[in-house]
Design an enzyme around this catalytic site. Structure first.
Site, PDB file in Angstrom:
ATOM      1  CG  MET A   1      -7.615   1.818  -5.420  1.00 60.19           C
ATOM      2  SD  MET A   1      -8.254   0.330  -4.636  1.00 60.19           S
ATOM      3  CE  MET A   1      -8.062  -0.901  -5.904  1.00 60.19           C
ATOM      4  CB  CYS A   2      -9.344   6.079  -2.431  1.00 59.74           C
ATOM      5  SG  CYS A   2     -11.112   5.777  -2.238  1.00 59.74           S
ATOM      6  NE  ARG A   3      -4.448   5.678  -6.008  1.00 59.82           N
ATOM      7  CZ  ARG A   3      -3.697   4.621  -6.320  1.00 59.82           C
ATOM      8  NH1 ARG A   3      -2.591   4.785  -7.037  1.00 59.82           N
ATOM      9  NH2 ARG A   3      -4.037   3.424  -5.895  1.00 59.82           N
ATOM     10  CG  ASN A 115      -5.917   3.108  -2.218  1.00 60.57           C
ATOM     11  OD1 ASN A 115      -6.894   2.962  -2.941  1.00 60.57           O
ATOM     12  ND2 ASN A 115      -4.680   3.146  -2.696  1.00 60.57           N
TER      13      ASN A 115
END
Length: 287
Positions: A1-3, A115
């Site tokens: 999962m992106c930040r 995100n």
């Protein structure tokens, strides 16, 4: 999962949030604390608004991991800005690592980051294309669900540049609703994680949203006040003013009391005067 992290306030150099804090965005690219998958090494991006009178942001993206890119730390330490977005990417399965797929995405005075992911995106991919104007479709350079969501948003607001924070909020709501409606029609009944964040250079709107009522979205926090940077790289936030606002996937410092956690299916609205409101996303925009 992106930040991701966004900042709006008194001018600072971007490294003061991207590089220096104990849980900086670069640290989160190596070891995110608020997600079970800690690594976000599939590229990064910076988007910032110059201090001189130019409404269009600068953009720097790379497919390299944020922790190993020398140019990132150099640029971030030299560029001072009062409004910027930064993102580290964890590519969804089946979506290639490429510069075109790195966030933030931009158009004129807009920056956009995501995100999360739209699970079963392949079921609605063609339907989204059919919904888009020629102008919006021609802006898409990559193949992420995120960039298609941004194109939907631009169509929703008719590419207008002088929007208020309320206009941005309504545009994001309409984008979410469109995606959910398309998913329903195609039987995409798994969860869609939609932590979207958008700025037009004046206001910021960010969502913490999941379409499945039994699934928690990716984390989202904000802090607001006077920021004092320390020699150790961390910073202290003195609440009570609206001089600066940070909206980020995770707290950047160990002082958790300085950060407000955004509840599931809520939206953060930062207006042109840095006033912050947090609202529940109306049920009409949910499944």
């Amino acid at each position: 999962m992106c930040r991701f992290v966004s900042y709006k306030g008194v001018p600072i150099t971007m490294d003061e949030l991207v590089v220096e804090p104990s849980n900086s965005l670069i640290e989160q690219s190596k070891d995110a604390k608020k997600h079970k998958t800690p690594l976000n090494g599939d590229g990064f991006g910076l988007g910032w608004y110059p201090l001189h009178q130019d409404p269009e942001p600068g953009l720097f993206v790379s497919v390299e991991p944020a922790w190993s890119n020398r140019n990132l730390s150099q640029i971030a330490s030299k560029v001072k800005t009062s409004n910027f977005f930064a993102h580290v990417r964890d590519a969804s399965v089946g979506i290639p690592v490429s510069r075109a797929n790195c966030h933030p995405f931009s158009f004129e005075n807009y920056l956009f980051m995501h995100n999360g992911w739209l699970d079963q995106f392949s079921k609605i991919h063609r339907d989204i294309i059919n919904c888009l104007s020629d102008r919006a479709f021609q802006l898409i350079k990559g193949n992420t669900d995120s960039e298609y969501a941004f194109a939907l948003f631009l169509d929703t607001v008719d590419f207008a540049s002088g929007l208020t924070s309320g206009d941005l909020k309504d545009g994001i709501y309409s984008t979410i609703k469109k995606i959910i409606d398309l998913r329903k029609k195609k039987g995409a009944n798994t969860n869609a994680y939609m932590n979207f964040i958008i700025t037009n250079g004046e206001s910021i709107v960010a969502t913490r949203f999941s379409s499945d009522q039994n699934t928690q979205p990716a984390s989202l926090f904000y802090t607001q006040g006077d920021i004092t940077f320390n020699k150790d790289g961390d910073f202290k936030v003195t609440h009570g003013s609206n001089s600066s606002v940070i909206v980020s996937s995770e707290p950047l410092t160990e002082q958790s009391r300085e950060w407000t956690k955004i509840d599931r299916n809520h939206i953060v609205i930062v207006d042109g005067d840095n006033q912050v409101k947090v609202e529940s996303i109306p049920i009409a925009y949910q499944t």
